[in-house]
Write a protein that holds these residues in place. Structure first.
Motif, PDB file in Angstrom:
ATOM      1  N   ALA A  53       1.774  18.907  -4.102  1.00  0.00           N
ATOM      2  CA  ALA A  53       1.359  17.782  -4.939  1.00  0.00           C
ATOM      3  C   ALA A  53       1.620  16.459  -4.218  1.00  0.00           C
ATOM      4  CB  ALA A  53       2.091  17.815  -6.279  1.00  0.00           C
ATOM      5  N   PHE A  54       2.786  16.363  -3.583  1.00  0.00           N
ATOM      6  CA  PHE A  54       3.101  15.118  -2.879  1.00  0.00           C
ATOM      7  C   PHE A  54       2.148  14.900  -1.700  1.00  0.00           C
ATOM      8  CE2 PHE A  54       5.184  12.050  -0.251  1.00  0.00           C
ATOM      9  CZ  PHE A  54       5.859  11.232  -1.153  1.00  0.00           C
ATOM     10  N   MET A  55       2.014  15.945  -0.879  1.00  0.00           N
ATOM     11  CA  MET A  55       1.131  15.835   0.284  1.00  0.00           C
ATOM     12  C   MET A  55      -0.298  15.522  -0.130  1.00  0.00           C
ATOM     13  SD  MET A  55       2.381  18.852   2.854  1.00  0.00           S
ATOM     14  CE  MET A  55       0.709  19.313   3.206  1.00  0.00           C
ATOM     15  N   GLY A  56      -0.769  16.238  -1.159  1.00  0.00           N
ATOM     16  CA  GLY A  56      -2.149  16.062  -1.608  1.00  0.00           C
ATOM     17  C   GLY A  56      -2.416  14.628  -2.040  1.00  0.00           C
ATOM     18  N   ALA A  57      -1.484  14.061  -2.816  1.00  0.00           N
ATOM     19  CA  ALA A  57      -1.691  12.708  -3.322  1.00  0.00           C
ATOM     20  C   ALA A  57      -1.523  11.677  -2.211  1.00  0.00           C
ATOM     21  CB  ALA A  57      -0.716  12.420  -4.460  1.00  0.00           C
ATOM     22  N   TRP A  58      -0.523  11.865  -1.358  1.00  0.00           N
ATOM     23  CA  TRP A  58      -0.251  10.901  -0.295  1.00  0.00           C
ATOM     24  C   TRP A  58      -1.394  10.886   0.725  1.00  0.00           C
ATOM     25  CZ3 TRP A  58       3.831   7.479   0.318  1.00  0.00           C
ATOM     26  CH2 TRP A  58       3.961   6.899   1.574  1.00  0.00           C
ATOM     27  N   ASP A  59      -1.983  12.057   0.967  1.00  0.00           N
ATOM     28  CA  ASP A  59      -3.002  12.186   2.012  1.00  0.00           C
ATOM     29  C   ASP A  59      -4.427  11.974   1.518  1.00  0.00           C
ATOM     30  OD1 ASP A  59      -1.030  12.716   3.772  1.00  0.00           O
ATOM     31  OD2 ASP A  59      -1.386  14.865   3.926  1.00  0.00           O
ATOM     32  N   ASP A  60      -4.649  11.991   0.200  1.00  0.00           N
ATOM     33  CA  ASP A  60      -6.018  11.998  -0.312  1.00  0.00           C
ATOM     34  C   ASP A  60      -6.785  10.757   0.154  1.00  0.00           C
ATOM     35  OD1 ASP A  60      -8.217  12.913  -1.579  1.00  0.00           O
ATOM     36  OD2 ASP A  60      -7.608  12.314  -3.586  1.00  0.00           O
ATOM     37  N   PHE A  61      -8.053  10.970   0.434  1.00  0.00           N
ATOM     38  CA  PHE A  61      -8.860   9.870   0.955  1.00  0.00           C
ATOM     39  C   PHE A  61     -10.116   9.632   0.117  1.00  0.00           C
ATOM     40  CE2 PHE A  61     -12.144   8.479   4.148  1.00  0.00           C
ATOM     41  CZ  PHE A  61     -11.731   7.171   4.184  1.00  0.00           C
ATOM     42  N   LEU A  62     -10.916  10.678  -0.088  1.00  0.00           N
ATOM     43  CA  LEU A  62     -12.232  10.505  -0.724  1.00  0.00           C
ATOM     44  C   LEU A  62     -12.137   9.927  -2.142  1.00  0.00           C
ATOM     45  CD1 LEU A  62     -15.301  10.880  -0.799  1.00  0.00           C
ATOM     46  CD2 LEU A  62     -14.959  13.289  -1.286  1.00  0.00           C
ATOM     47  N   TRP A  63     -11.258  10.490  -2.973  1.00  0.00           N
ATOM     48  CA  TRP A  63     -11.199  10.046  -4.374  1.00  0.00           C
ATOM     49  C   TRP A  63     -10.690   8.608  -4.501  1.00  0.00           C
ATOM     50  CZ3 TRP A  63     -13.273  10.053  -8.760  1.00  0.00           C
ATOM     51  CH2 TRP A  63     -12.598   9.648  -9.908  1.00  0.00           C
ATOM     52  N   LYS A  98       3.973   5.583  -5.551  1.00  0.00           N
ATOM     53  CA  LYS A  98       3.860   5.700  -7.010  1.00  0.00           C
ATOM     54  C   LYS A  98       2.918   6.845  -7.379  1.00  0.00           C
ATOM     55  CE  LYS A  98       3.213   1.103  -7.697  1.00  0.00           C
ATOM     56  NZ  LYS A  98       2.884  -0.155  -8.374  1.00  0.00           N
ATOM     57  N   VAL A  99       1.750   6.853  -6.717  1.00  0.00           N
ATOM     58  CA  VAL A  99       0.755   7.888  -7.014  1.00  0.00           C
ATOM     59  C   VAL A  99       1.314   9.278  -6.700  1.00  0.00           C
ATOM     60  CG1 VAL A  99      -1.452   8.827  -6.247  1.00  0.00           C
ATOM     61  CG2 VAL A  99      -1.250   6.398  -6.727  1.00  0.00           C
ATOM     62  N   ALA A 100       1.950   9.411  -5.540  1.00  0.00           N
ATOM     63  CA  ALA A 100       2.426  10.730  -5.108  1.00  0.00           C
ATOM     64  C   ALA A 100       3.566  11.220  -5.991  1.00  0.00           C
ATOM     65  CB  ALA A 100       2.857  10.672  -3.652  1.00  0.00           C
ATOM     66  N   THR A 101       4.489  10.318  -6.348  1.00  0.00           N
ATOM     67  CA  THR A 101       5.623  10.725  -7.188  1.00  0.00           C
ATOM     68  C   THR A 101       5.134  11.164  -8.566  1.00  0.00           C
ATOM     69  OG1 THR A 101       6.831   8.983  -6.058  1.00  0.00           O
ATOM     70  CG2 THR A 101       7.931  10.039  -7.895  1.00  0.00           C
ATOM     71  N   THR A 102       4.233  10.360  -9.151  1.00  0.00           N
ATOM     72  CA  THR A 102       3.681  10.733 -10.451  1.00  0.00           C
ATOM     73  C   THR A 102       3.009  12.100 -10.368  1.00  0.00           C
ATOM     74  OG1 THR A 102       3.167   8.403 -10.687  1.00  0.00           O
ATOM     75  CG2 THR A 102       2.303   9.864 -12.362  1.00  0.00           C
ATOM     76  N   ASN A 103       2.264  12.307  -9.289  1.00  0.00           N
ATOM     77  CA  ASN A 103       1.546  13.564  -9.124  1.00  0.00           C
ATOM     78  C   ASN A 103       2.505  14.754  -9.048  1.00  0.00           C
ATOM     79  OD1 ASN A 103      -1.168  14.407  -8.980  1.00  0.00           O
ATOM     80  ND2 ASN A 103      -0.847  15.030  -6.856  1.00  0.00           N
ATOM     81  N   VAL A 104       3.633  14.559  -8.392  1.00  0.00           N
ATOM     82  CA  VAL A 104       4.630  15.630  -8.296  1.00  0.00           C
ATOM     83  C   VAL A 104       5.158  15.963  -9.691  1.00  0.00           C
ATOM     84  CG1 VAL A 104       6.936  16.222  -7.483  1.00  0.00           C
ATOM     85  CG2 VAL A 104       5.312  15.162  -5.924  1.00  0.00           C
ATOM     86  N   VAL A 105       5.545  14.919 -10.442  1.00  0.00           N
ATOM     87  CA  VAL A 105       6.132  15.146 -11.765  1.00  0.00           C
ATOM     88  C   VAL A 105       5.127  15.822 -12.697  1.00  0.00           C
ATOM     89  CG1 VAL A 105       7.097  14.029 -13.815  1.00  0.00           C
ATOM     90  CG2 VAL A 105       7.738  13.232 -11.525  1.00  0.00           C
ATOM     91  N   THR A 106       3.907  15.266 -12.784  1.00  0.00           N
ATOM     92  CA  THR A 106       2.931  15.819 -13.720  1.00  0.00           C
ATOM     93  C   THR A 106       2.549  17.249 -13.329  1.00  0.00           C
ATOM     94  OG1 THR A 106       1.194  14.758 -12.446  1.00  0.00           O
ATOM     95  CG2 THR A 106       1.934  13.634 -14.438  1.00  0.00           C
ATOM     96  N   ASN A 107       2.402  17.497 -12.026  1.00  0.00           N
ATOM     97  CA  ASN A 107       2.017  18.842 -11.614  1.00  0.00           C
ATOM     98  C   ASN A 107       3.112  19.858 -11.888  1.00  0.00           C
ATOM     99  OD1 ASN A 107      -0.630  19.514 -10.399  1.00  0.00           O
ATOM    100  ND2 ASN A 107      -0.233  17.638  -9.255  1.00  0.00           N
ATOM    101  N   CYS A 108       4.354  19.491 -11.601  1.00  0.00           N
ATOM    102  CA  CYS A 108       5.450  20.431 -11.837  1.00  0.00           C
ATOM    103  C   CYS A 108       5.582  20.728 -13.331  1.00  0.00           C
ATOM    104  CB  CYS A 108       6.760  19.876 -11.285  1.00  0.00           C
ATOM    105  SG  CYS A 108       6.861  19.999  -9.501  1.00  0.00           S
ATOM    106  N   TYR A 129       0.840  -1.201   0.000  1.00  0.00           N
ATOM    107  CA  TYR A 129       0.000   0.000   0.000  1.00  0.00           C
ATOM    108  C   TYR A 129       0.877   1.254   0.000  1.00  0.00           C
ATOM    109  CZ  TYR A 129      -3.991  -2.957   1.259  1.00  0.00           C
ATOM    110  OH  TYR A 129      -4.975  -3.899   1.270  1.00  0.00           O
ATOM    111  N   ALA A 130       1.917   1.221   0.832  1.00  0.00           N
ATOM    112  CA  ALA A 130       2.817   2.376   0.892  1.00  0.00           C
ATOM    113  C   ALA A 130       3.474   2.602  -0.467  1.00  0.00           C
ATOM    114  CB  ALA A 130       3.873   2.171   1.972  1.00  0.00           C
ATOM    115  N   PHE A 131       3.831   1.489  -1.130  1.00  0.00           N
ATOM    116  CA  PHE A 131       4.457   1.599  -2.452  1.00  0.00           C
ATOM    117  C   PHE A 131       3.472   2.184  -3.464  1.00  0.00           C
ATOM    118  CE2 PHE A 131       6.276  -0.518  -6.379  1.00  0.00           C
ATOM    119  CZ  PHE A 131       7.350   0.352  -6.469  1.00  0.00           C
ATOM    120  N   ASN A 132       2.204   1.734  -3.384  1.00  0.00           N
ATOM    121  CA  ASN A 132       1.171   2.310  -4.258  1.00  0.00           C
ATOM    122  C   ASN A 132       1.053   3.817  -4.022  1.00  0.00           C
ATOM    123  OD1 ASN A 132       0.517  -0.078  -5.485  1.00  0.00           O
ATOM    124  ND2 ASN A 132      -1.223  -0.524  -4.142  1.00  0.00           N
ATOM    125  N   SER A 133       1.016   4.214  -2.758  1.00  0.00           N
ATOM    126  CA  SER A 133       0.920   5.640  -2.433  1.00  0.00           C
ATOM    127  C   SER A 133       2.118   6.395  -2.979  1.00  0.00           C
ATOM    128  CB  SER A 133       0.848   5.851  -0.917  1.00  0.00           C
ATOM    129  OG  SER A 133      -0.435   5.555  -0.446  1.00  0.00           O
TER     130      SER A 133
END
Lengths: 312, 303
Positions: free
Chosen positions: B229-239, B104-114, B98-102
Motif C-alpha cells: 500500500a505504501f509503495m503503491g501510493a508513493w510510486d503511483d503516477f498515472l492517477w 500523507k497520501v501513502a500513510t492514509t493508504n496504508v491505514v485504510t488498506n490495512c 510534494y514529499a509531504f503530500n506523498s
C-alpha cells in the motif's frame, strides 16, 4: 465512519454475549455486512461503477463538461479510421511481443542465480529488488539521463569506440529502450515469484538427473522448466497484460505526445490524451478503453488455453 | 520453506563445518570453488546492472556546477561532492511540500488498506451470511478490472463527487484494494477454527474475536499489505497525473515529472529530485525486507 462502527460494535457486543449458542459461525445478521461495507463501497464506487460507465460511455459522445448522447457504434467506426489508434494498437502489441519473452525467461535465470544460499545472498536478493521498489517516474528519469545523447551509456559506447547512439530520438530505438526499462524494472518482481516456485521443486528430481549424467543446462531443461511451467504461464499472463497497458515508461521517455510525430504513442497514452482536460472526449476515450479490455481478456484466455493444451 | 527461513539457515550451515570454512548449497552439499567464483561474478554483474543506475544518479546529484557531468570516459566519483543541488531543487520546486503530500497520501493508504481489507477479508473467510459468495465475487471481479482502462470514468466519478484536484481524490480509488481483501481472506482462511471456537465459548463476540484472536495471527500478511500500500501510493503516477491539476497539491512523482519538463537542461537538479523520491522507499524496504520476502514466499507457496 469510525464512530458509527464503534457504536455498532458495542451494540453487537451486548447482544452477542447474551445469546448462548456455541457455534462460531452464527452471529447477528448485520455484522458481516459492517465488516465488508467499507471495502464494498470503495470497490463499488471507484472500480465497478467506473467500469460499467466506461462500457456505457463508449457508445456516447460524452465530453468532460457535456453529458453527451447515445451514438451507437460511431466511436468504434471512427477508431477504424483513426491513424493514432492504429499506431497505439501497434505499439502496445509490439510491447507485448518484446517484453513478455524476456520477462518469462530472465527472472527465472535470476532466481536460479540467487537460489543457492551462499554468504551475502540476502543482500543480492534485496538489491535486485530495488528497481521494483523505485517509482516508475524515478526509473524513467534515471534512464532518460542514462540514455541521453550525452549520458552514461553513450559515454561508455564512445569510450569503447562504438560512437554515440540516439536512443531517445529515433522512434524504434525509443520504443526498444522503453521495453528494456520495463524488463529492467520487472526483473526483481518476477524473480520473487520464481523463487517461491523453485523452493517447491523436489531435490530428488535434480539428483536423479545428475546421476543420469545430465549437465546443468540439461537439468534446467528437463527438470527445472517442467517443474515451474505453471509459474512461467502465470508470469507470461501477468506480464503480457501489464505490457499491453503500458503507459508510464513510454510517457516519461518519449514525452506526453509520444515521441517523434507521436509514433511511440501506446493505447493507454491515447486514452489519457483524448479523455482528460476540459475538452476531453470521454466517450471516444472510453471506446479505446473497451478495446484495451477486450485485448487484455483475450490475452489472458490465450495464455490459459496454451497452458491447458500442453497439459493434455 | 520460505525464502527468509533459508536465509537465516545459511550462516548456521557455514558454522557447522569445523575444520575449514565450507560453503554449502540449500541441500547441504559443498559448492566447488570455481562454481562459487562464477556465481559471485554473475551476481556482481547483475548488481551493477540493477543498482548501478541508482548509484550513477546519486553521483550526478553530488556533482558541483563546475564539474563536467558529460565527460567521456565518464567520471563515476564527484571530484568535489556537494549537497548544493538538493538546496537548489527546493528553490526550484517545493520538493519538501510534494514529499509531504506523498507522505500523507501513502500513510492514509496504508491505514485504510490495512483496516478495510482486514475487516472485509475476515467477513469473507470467517463469517457465514447470505450474500457471502456474492461479496467474494464482487472483490474478485474488481481485482480483474484493468485500472488503466477505467481511469477516465474514475476521473468523471471523482468530478461528480467534487473531489478532483484534492489529495482525498488521489487516495480514494485505491484506499481498499480488492487484491488486499483477497490476500487477507486467504490469510484468515489458513487459521485453525478451534481457537475462535474456544473464544466464542468464553463469550467473545465477533469484534473481540476479530481484534484479539484473528488479527494478531495474520501480522505477516498485514505487513505485506502495508508495504504494498505504501509503495503503491508513493510510486503511483498515472492517477495523480490525471486527478491533480493544482501544482500546490502535487505529489512527489508528479512534481518530479514537472521538474524534468521545466529544467531538463540541468541533470544535477533532476538527479537530486529523484534521489529525494527514492531514498525513503529504499530505506523502508531495507528495514522491512525480511517480513516482505517471508510474506510473499508464504503467500505464493500456500496460494
Amino acid at each position: 465512519m469510525a464512530s458509527s462502527s464503534s457504536t455498532a460494535s458495542s451494540g453487537t457486543a451486548a447482544r452477542g454475549a447474551s445469546s448462548g449458542a456455541v457455534r462460531v459461525r452464527r452471529q447477528l445478521p448485520t455484522s458481516p455486512w459492517l465488516f465488508a461495507a467499507p471495502g464494498l463501497l470503495v470497490v463499488g464506487i471507484f472500480i465497478l461503477y467506473p467500469f460499467v460507465s466506461t462500457l456505457v460511455n463508449a457508445f456516447t459522445d460524452r465530453r468532460t463538461l457535456i453529458p453527451g448522447e447515445f451514438v451507437g457504434l460511431a466511436n468504434f467506426r471512427e477508431l477504424l479510421h483513426d491513424e493514432m489508434f492504429w499506431i497505439g494498437l501497434r505499439n502496445s502489441t509490439l510491447y507485448v511481443l518484446g517484453v513478455v519473452p524476456a520477462l518469462v525467461l530472465l527472472p527465472l535465470l535470476l532466481a536460479l542465480l540467487v537460489q543457492k544460499n551462499i554468504p551475502g545472498i540476502a543482500f543480492f536478493r534485496s538489491a535486485f529488488y530495488t528497481p521494483v521498489v523505485a517509482s516508475i517516474v524515478v526509473v524513467g528519469l534515471i534512464w532518460v539521463w542514462l540514455l541521453d545523447e550525452r549520458g552514461l551509456v553513450n559515454s561508455l559506447l564512445e569510450t569503447i569506440g562504438v560512437g554515440r547512439i540516439g536512443f531517445l530520438s529515433d522512434q524504434w530505438l525509443l520504443l526498444l529502450s522503453a521495453m528494456a526499462v520495463t524488463v529492467w524494472k520487472g526483473l526483481g518482481y518476477y524473480m520473487i515469484i520464481y523463487l517461491a516456485a523453485l523452493a517447491n521443486v523436489p531435490r530428488e528430481l535434480h539428483e536423479a538427473a545428475s546421476v543420469d549424467g545430465a549437465g546443468a543446462f540439461r537439468r534446467f531443461l528437463t527438470v527445472t522448466v517442467p517443474a515451474v511451467r505453471s509459474t512461467m504461464v502465470l508470469v507470461g499472463a501477468l506480464s503480457s497484460v501489464a505490457a499491453f497497458k503500458v503507459f508510464s515508461e513510454v510517457y516519461l521517455m518519449a514525452g506526453p505526445d509520444g515521441g517523434p510525430a507521436g509514433e511511440d504513442t501506446t493505447l493507454v497514452m491515447l486514452v489519457q490524451r483524448t479523455g482528460t482536460g476540459l475538452t476531453g472526449r470521454v466517450g471516444y476515450a472510453s471506446a479505446i478503453s473497451v478495446v484495451v479490455f477486450v485485448v487484455t481478456v483475450a490475452l489472458m484466455l490465450l495464455v490459459l488455453r496454451a497452458d491447458r493444451k500442453e497439459d493434455a | 520453506m520460505s525464502v527468509a527461513e533459508k536465509v537465516r539457515e545459511a550462516p548456521a550451515a557455514v558454522a557447522a563445518a569445523p575444520r575449514r570454512k565450507r560453503v554449502t548449497d540449500e541441500h547441504g552439499r559443498s559448492v566447488r570453488v570455481w562454481e562459487l567464483a562464477l556465481r559471485y561474478l554473475l551476481l556482481i554483474a547483475v548488481l551493477a546492472l540493477t543498482v548501478g543506475p541508482f548509484v550513477w544518479q546519486l553521483s550526478t546529484s553530488l556533482k558541483g556546477p563546475t564539474e563536467d557531468i558529460f565527460s567521456s570516459p565518464p567520471k563515476f566519483l564527484p571530484s568535489d561532492p556537494t549537497l548544493h543541488n538538493y538546496e537548489r531543487v527546493a528553490d526550484t520546486i517545493p520538493v519538501w511540500d510534494y514529499a509531504f503530500n506523498s507522505l500523507k497520501v501513502a500513510t492514509t493508504n496504508v491505514v485504510t488498506n490495512c483496516v478495510g481489507s482486514a475487516l472485509a477479508g475476515y467477513a469473507l473467510a470467517r463469517l457465514r451470511y447470505g450474500g457471502r459468495k456474492v461479496t467474494t465475487l464482487v472483490f474478485i471481479l474488481a481485482m480483474l478490472v484493468p485500472v488503466e482502462g477505467i481511469i477516465i470514468a474514475q476521473f468523471t466519478t471523482m468530478r461528480e463527487l467534487g473531489l478532483n484536484n484534492t489529495l482525498i481524490g488521489v487516495v480514494l480509488p485505491g484506499c481498499i484494494g480488492a487484491m488486499n481483501v483477497l490476500l487477507m481472506r486467504n490469510a484468515f482462511l489458513n487459521l485453525p477454527y478451534e481457537i475462535e471456537e474456544a473464544a466464542y465459548v468464553d463469550g467473545a463476540n465477533v469484534w473481540q474475536r476479530f481484534l484479539r484472536i484473528a488479527l494478531p495471527s495474520v501480522k505477516g500478511t498485514l505487513a505485506v499489505v502495508a508495504i504494498f500500500a505504501f509503495m503503491g501510493a508513493w510510486d503511483d503516477f498515472l492517477w495523480p497525473l490525471i486527478v491533480l491539476s493544482d501544482p500546490d497539491k502535487f505529489t512527489l512523482t508528479i512534481g518530479l515529472n514537472y521538474l524534468h519538463g521545466t529544467f531538463a537542461n540541468d541533470e544535477r537538479l533532476v538527479a537530486a529530485g529523484t534521489i529525494i523520491a527514492v531514498a525513503p522507499l529504499i530505506a523502508l524496504f531495507a528495514c522491512l525486507q525480511r517480513y516482505f520476502f517471508r510474506g510473499v514466499g508464504e503467500g505464493a507457496v500456500k496460494g
